[in-house]
Design a protein around this motif. Structure first.
Motif, mmCIF file in Angstrom:
data_model
loop_
_atom_site.group_PDB
_atom_site.id
_atom_site.type_symbol
_atom_site.label_atom_id
_atom_site.label_comp_id
_atom_site.label_asym_id
_atom_site.label_seq_id
_atom_site.Cartn_x
_atom_site.Cartn_y
_atom_site.Cartn_z
ATOM 1 N N SER A 11 -0.922 13.441 -14.128
ATOM 2 C CA SER A 11 -1.912 13.173 -14.967
ATOM 3 C C SER A 11 -1.827 13.819 -16.237
ATOM 4 O O SER A 11 -1.099 14.690 -16.425
ATOM 5 C CB SER A 11 -3.277 13.570 -14.296
ATOM 6 O OG SER A 11 -3.343 14.975 -14.211
ATOM 7 N N SER A 12 -2.386 13.137 -17.337
ATOM 8 C CA SER A 12 -2.125 13.665 -18.477
ATOM 9 C C SER A 12 -3.378 14.685 -18.916
ATOM 10 O O SER A 12 -4.033 14.509 -19.604
ATOM 11 C CB SER A 12 -2.122 12.748 -19.629
ATOM 12 O OG SER A 12 -3.394 11.920 -19.491
ATOM 13 N N SER A 13 -2.924 15.792 -18.461
ATOM 14 C CA SER A 13 -4.036 16.924 -18.684
ATOM 15 C C SER A 13 -3.709 17.737 -19.947
ATOM 16 O O SER A 13 -4.641 18.387 -20.267
ATOM 17 C CB SER A 13 -4.053 17.936 -17.405
ATOM 18 O OG SER A 13 -2.508 18.726 -17.561
ATOM 19 N N GLY A 14 -2.543 17.566 -20.627
ATOM 20 C CA GLY A 14 -2.103 18.200 -21.911
ATOM 21 C C GLY A 14 -1.807 19.610 -21.586
ATOM 22 O O GLY A 14 -1.558 20.084 -22.885
ATOM 23 N N ASN A 52 1.667 18.179 -12.584
ATOM 24 C CA ASN A 52 0.771 18.277 -11.371
ATOM 25 C C ASN A 52 0.842 17.008 -10.453
ATOM 26 O O ASN A 52 0.031 16.664 -10.025
ATOM 27 C CB ASN A 52 -0.705 18.526 -12.000
ATOM 28 C CG ASN A 52 -1.064 17.114 -12.833
ATOM 29 O OD1 ASN A 52 -0.166 16.344 -13.136
ATOM 30 N ND2 ASN A 52 -2.200 17.302 -13.547
ATOM 31 N N SER A 53 2.289 16.284 -10.436
ATOM 32 C CA SER A 53 2.319 15.073 -9.568
ATOM 33 C C SER A 53 2.491 15.788 -8.213
ATOM 34 O O SER A 53 2.606 17.031 -8.041
ATOM 35 C CB SER A 53 3.698 14.310 -9.719
ATOM 36 O OG SER A 53 4.573 15.238 -9.865
ATOM 37 N N SER A 54 2.020 14.802 -7.319
ATOM 38 C CA SER A 54 2.249 15.550 -5.713
ATOM 39 C C SER A 54 3.443 15.776 -5.261
ATOM 40 O O SER A 54 3.817 16.537 -4.650
ATOM 41 C CB SER A 54 1.331 14.497 -4.747
ATOM 42 O OG SER A 54 0.217 14.246 -5.099
ATOM 43 N N PHE A 55 4.500 14.721 -5.738
ATOM 44 C CA PHE A 55 5.982 14.998 -5.292
ATOM 45 C C PHE A 55 6.673 14.198 -6.476
ATOM 46 O O PHE A 55 6.383 13.656 -7.114
ATOM 47 C CB PHE A 55 6.108 14.395 -4.060
ATOM 48 C CG PHE A 55 5.508 13.159 -3.646
ATOM 49 C CD1 PHE A 55 6.374 12.065 -3.908
ATOM 50 C CD2 PHE A 55 4.460 13.046 -3.151
ATOM 51 C CE1 PHE A 55 5.696 10.958 -3.571
ATOM 52 C CE2 PHE A 55 3.853 11.884 -2.708
ATOM 53 C CZ PHE A 55 4.651 10.754 -2.876
ATOM 54 N N LYS A 56 8.029 14.685 -6.505
ATOM 55 C CA LYS A 56 9.055 14.144 -7.409
ATOM 56 C C LYS A 56 9.286 12.704 -6.865
ATOM 57 O O LYS A 56 9.256 12.492 -5.773
ATOM 58 C CB LYS A 56 10.196 14.867 -7.692
ATOM 59 C CG LYS A 56 9.965 16.059 -7.718
ATOM 60 C CD LYS A 56 9.714 16.498 -9.169
ATOM 61 C CE LYS A 56 9.522 17.884 -9.615
ATOM 62 N NZ LYS A 56 8.900 18.055 -10.701
ATOM 63 N N THR A 79 0.883 -1.163 0.002
ATOM 64 C CA THR A 79 -0.057 -0.098 -0.016
ATOM 65 C C THR A 79 1.158 1.259 -0.074
ATOM 66 O O THR A 79 0.301 2.071 -0.803
ATOM 67 C CB THR A 79 -1.104 -0.095 1.195
ATOM 68 O OG1 THR A 79 -1.840 -1.151 1.053
ATOM 69 C CG2 THR A 79 -1.875 1.281 1.109
ATOM 70 N N VAL A 80 1.978 1.099 0.849
ATOM 71 C CA VAL A 80 2.931 2.344 0.889
ATOM 72 C C VAL A 80 3.407 2.628 -0.598
ATOM 73 O O VAL A 80 3.502 3.664 -0.748
ATOM 74 C CB VAL A 80 3.658 2.266 2.002
ATOM 75 C CG1 VAL A 80 4.902 3.199 1.826
ATOM 76 C CG2 VAL A 80 3.138 2.082 3.322
ATOM 77 N N VAL A 81 4.283 1.804 -1.072
ATOM 78 C CA VAL A 81 4.735 1.705 -2.366
ATOM 79 C C VAL A 81 3.651 1.974 -3.484
ATOM 80 O O VAL A 81 3.917 3.011 -4.377
ATOM 81 C CB VAL A 81 5.472 0.449 -2.783
ATOM 82 C CG1 VAL A 81 5.994 0.621 -4.169
ATOM 83 C CG2 VAL A 81 6.732 0.237 -1.807
ATOM 84 N N TRP A 82 2.664 1.762 -3.370
ATOM 85 C CA TRP A 82 1.561 2.046 -4.507
ATOM 86 C C TRP A 82 0.963 3.443 -4.324
ATOM 87 O O TRP A 82 1.139 4.185 -5.227
ATOM 88 C CB TRP A 82 0.015 1.113 -4.227
ATOM 89 C CG TRP A 82 -0.915 1.411 -5.144
ATOM 90 C CD1 TRP A 82 -2.034 2.226 -4.945
ATOM 91 C CD2 TRP A 82 -0.863 0.928 -6.425
ATOM 92 N NE1 TRP A 82 -2.757 2.013 -6.053
ATOM 93 C CE2 TRP A 82 -2.209 1.616 -6.941
ATOM 94 C CE3 TRP A 82 -0.063 0.108 -7.257
ATOM 95 C CZ2 TRP A 82 -2.446 1.247 -8.205
ATOM 96 C CZ3 TRP A 82 -0.426 -0.186 -8.692
ATOM 97 C CH2 TRP A 82 -1.741 0.447 -9.081
ATOM 98 N N LEU A 83 1.004 3.968 -3.049
ATOM 99 C CA LEU A 83 0.591 5.240 -2.877
ATOM 100 C C LEU A 83 1.626 6.212 -3.083
ATOM 101 O O LEU A 83 1.691 7.325 -3.692
ATOM 102 C CB LEU A 83 0.039 5.545 -1.305
ATOM 103 C CG LEU A 83 -1.178 4.919 -0.948
ATOM 104 C CD1 LEU A 83 -1.294 5.196 0.486
ATOM 105 C CD2 LEU A 83 -2.291 5.739 -1.707
ATOM 106 N N LEU A 84 2.997 5.913 -3.153
ATOM 107 C CA LEU A 84 4.356 6.693 -3.453
ATOM 108 C C LEU A 84 4.134 6.664 -4.875
ATOM 109 O O LEU A 84 4.604 7.689 -5.616
ATOM 110 C CB LEU A 84 5.557 6.164 -2.847
ATOM 111 C CG LEU A 84 5.633 6.287 -1.351
ATOM 112 C CD1 LEU A 84 6.668 5.732 -0.953
ATOM 113 C CD2 LEU A 84 5.795 7.544 -1.099
ATOM 114 N N ALA A 85 3.907 5.742 -5.651
ATOM 115 C CA ALA A 85 4.025 5.619 -7.130
ATOM 116 C C ALA A 85 2.796 6.400 -7.651
ATOM 117 O O ALA A 85 3.032 7.174 -8.670
ATOM 118 C CB ALA A 85 3.622 4.008 -7.626
ATOM 119 N N ILE A 86 1.783 6.364 -7.017
ATOM 120 C CA ILE A 86 0.505 7.095 -7.563
ATOM 121 C C ILE A 86 0.910 8.666 -7.344
ATOM 122 O O ILE A 86 0.670 9.549 -7.990
ATOM 123 C CB ILE A 86 -0.823 6.745 -6.884
ATOM 124 C CG1 ILE A 86 -1.384 5.627 -7.574
ATOM 125 C CG2 ILE A 86 -2.036 7.991 -6.914
ATOM 126 C CD1 ILE A 86 -2.570 4.981 -6.590
#
Length: 184
Positions: free
Chosen positions: A51-54, A59-63, A39-46
């Motif tokens: 998102s592909s807003s074009g 707009n990612s939460s963090f690097k 769960t932790v790794v999944w949340l970090l990956a997300i």
């Protein structure tokens, strides 16, 4: 994320015996710890994906390098243990008692003091990632810092028993000095 947090807080309060109802402990087991890790790794990956807003705006939460700092201690511990097992000629997936918390327990630290130390160490590594983000430190510098941390940890953990012997000598010396001062 909030659902996992809501389930884990009572578990930790109960196991740390911080409530009046907690006379016993609950063993999480491999499946529970693997679920939390996944769960932790999944949340970090997300969190690191945009998102592909074009619009061309990130707009990612963090690097992604910040994700390394957020899970630095478990990641570094796991990788260094796997390297150690491979160097011994053993399968990297074979379980053993060479992880950081096992070392602290064998060195004579209590479960609670081991938990507190490892938690504070992990929080400080996470704080490094957050501070680097706030001060806009370039990602390559953060990555070099993380690699330096990994190499330092690997070097220290391979000589941990020497370091713990030194710790015991310093502790014994301080005790001896405090007794001499107390007797005067």
């Amino acid at each position: 994320c909030l659902l996992c947090l809501a389930a884990l807080i009572p578990y930790f309060l109960y196991n740390l015996q911080l409530t009046k109802f907690s006379r016993h402990k609950i063993f999480m087991g491999d499946a529970g710890s693997m679920f939390i890790g996944f769960t932790v790794v999944w949340l970090l990956a997300i969190g690191t994906q945009s998102s592909s807003s074009g619009t061309g705006v990130d707009n990612s939460s963090f690097k992604p390098v910040v994700a390394l700092w957020l899970i630095a201690l478990p990641l570094i511990d796991m990788i260094s243990i796997m390297f150690r097992r491979i160097s011994k000629g053993v399968s990297p997936f074979k379980p053993d008692r060479d992880h950081l918390h096992h070392i602290f327990m064998r060195a004579g630290f209590s479960s609670r003091s081991t938990l507190i130390f490892i938690t504070l160490l992990s929080l400080s590594f996470s704080l490094i990632g957050v501070i680097c983000t706030i001060y806009k430190i370039p990602e390559w510098m953060q990555l070099v810092g993380f690699i330096f941390l990994f190499l330092t940890y690997k070097y220290s953990i391979s000589r941990i028993w020497r370091l713990l012997r030194l710790h015991r000598k310093i502790k014994a010396y301080r005790l001896l000095v405090s007794r001499k001062i107390y007797k005067k």
